[in-house]
Design an enzyme around this catalytic site. Sequence first.
Site, mmCIF file in Angstrom:
data_model
loop_
_atom_site.group_PDB
_atom_site.id
_atom_site.type_symbol
_atom_site.label_atom_id
_atom_site.label_comp_id
_atom_site.label_asym_id
_atom_site.label_seq_id
_atom_site.Cartn_x
_atom_site.Cartn_y
_atom_site.Cartn_z
ATOM 1 N N TYR A 172 1.291 -3.526 -8.620
ATOM 2 C CA TYR A 172 1.717 -4.103 -7.085
ATOM 3 C C TYR A 172 2.642 -5.268 -7.334
ATOM 4 C CZ TYR A 172 1.305 -7.015 -2.784
ATOM 5 O OH TYR A 172 1.353 -7.541 -1.707
ATOM 6 N N ASP A 230 5.641 -10.706 -1.218
ATOM 7 C CA ASP A 230 4.248 -11.459 -1.159
ATOM 8 C C ASP A 230 4.315 -12.912 -1.847
ATOM 9 O OD1 ASP A 230 1.415 -12.011 -2.627
ATOM 10 O OD2 ASP A 230 1.079 -10.238 -1.776
ATOM 11 N N ARG A 250 -1.799 -3.116 11.967
ATOM 12 C CA ARG A 250 -1.884 -4.309 11.049
ATOM 13 C C ARG A 250 -0.466 -4.965 11.353
ATOM 14 N NH1 ARG A 250 -5.595 -5.017 7.146
ATOM 15 N NH2 ARG A 250 -4.370 -5.503 5.499
#
Length: 249
Positions: A155, A142, A16
Amino acid sequence: METTAPVAFITGAAKRIGATLAKQLHQQGYNVLIHYGASKHEAQALALELNMQRAHSAHILQANLCDMGEIDVLAKEALEVWGKVDILVNNASSFYPTPVGSIDEKDWHSLVGSNLKGPLFLSQALAPALIKSKGCIINMVDMHIDRPLPNHTVYLLAKTGLASLTQSLAVELAPHVRVNAIAPGAILWPERAMSEKDKQTLIDSIPLGALGSPDDIAQALLFLVSASYVTGNTIYVDGGRRLHSNASA
Ligand SMILES: NC(=O)c1ccc[n+]([C@@H]2O[C@H](COP(=O)([O-])OP(=O)(O)OC[C@H]3O[C@@H](n4cnc5c(N)ncnc54)[C@H](OP(=O)(O)O)[C@@H]3O)[C@@H](O)[C@H]2O)c1
């Protein structure tokens, strides 16, 4: 082994996004340390591919980043390969929903371990080497670090912690080591199943109208690696999604 090539250490690099980052850095002349957790075959295949392009330029290392003992050994093994590390990319991550009411200590251990504890203790263990090489750290966070992602409390608290760690280390390791972060939006679908409807809703919330690609992340990484006056920063690579009113979908 000694090398004149700079050395990049990428965690979670067997596949990935991490694998693309390893390939792109390798293409730029870096020797790469490919860390993996469980994906041994993918890590071996990637190292073989890169070593065929340039002999002795890729090496694999295994560790569970939730385990302090394994992190220490990993840092030592990394330095034994070529005697130095110039770039550390904290890319490894576990990612799954944890709706409130269902959260247990195992989730905390896995999500905080891989996304925050691992990066903190690996950065600390490699700090002397990075100071010596005047290197840099890049943390993969993120785009949700400053907006909630429903059902992903654990998370996200780990990624928000990693964003905070980026700034703390940028100050504490300056002027020798630059520390920055990349905040991806939707780049690759998670490995767990997602309905077509949910995928479309998500794509509809991206101003640039499509998923990004691992190469988009690599582009930001290569910029940060060479940006000698940039530290403590986060680059959002999200197609503008953080600006959309439905960005928390
Ligand atoms: N994909 C996206 O669209 C997206 C969006 C936002 C942020 N990001 C961030 O960008 C980075 C790369 O994304 P990705 O989707 O390519 O990541 P990923 O596939 O979810 O995870 C990368 C690797 O992390 C490793 N890992 C997980 N837990 C570990 C542990 N306890 N110890 C050791 N390794 C562990 C796994 O390695 P093994 O397979 O070897 O076990 C996994 O292959 C991540 O930090 C992610 O949070 C990605």
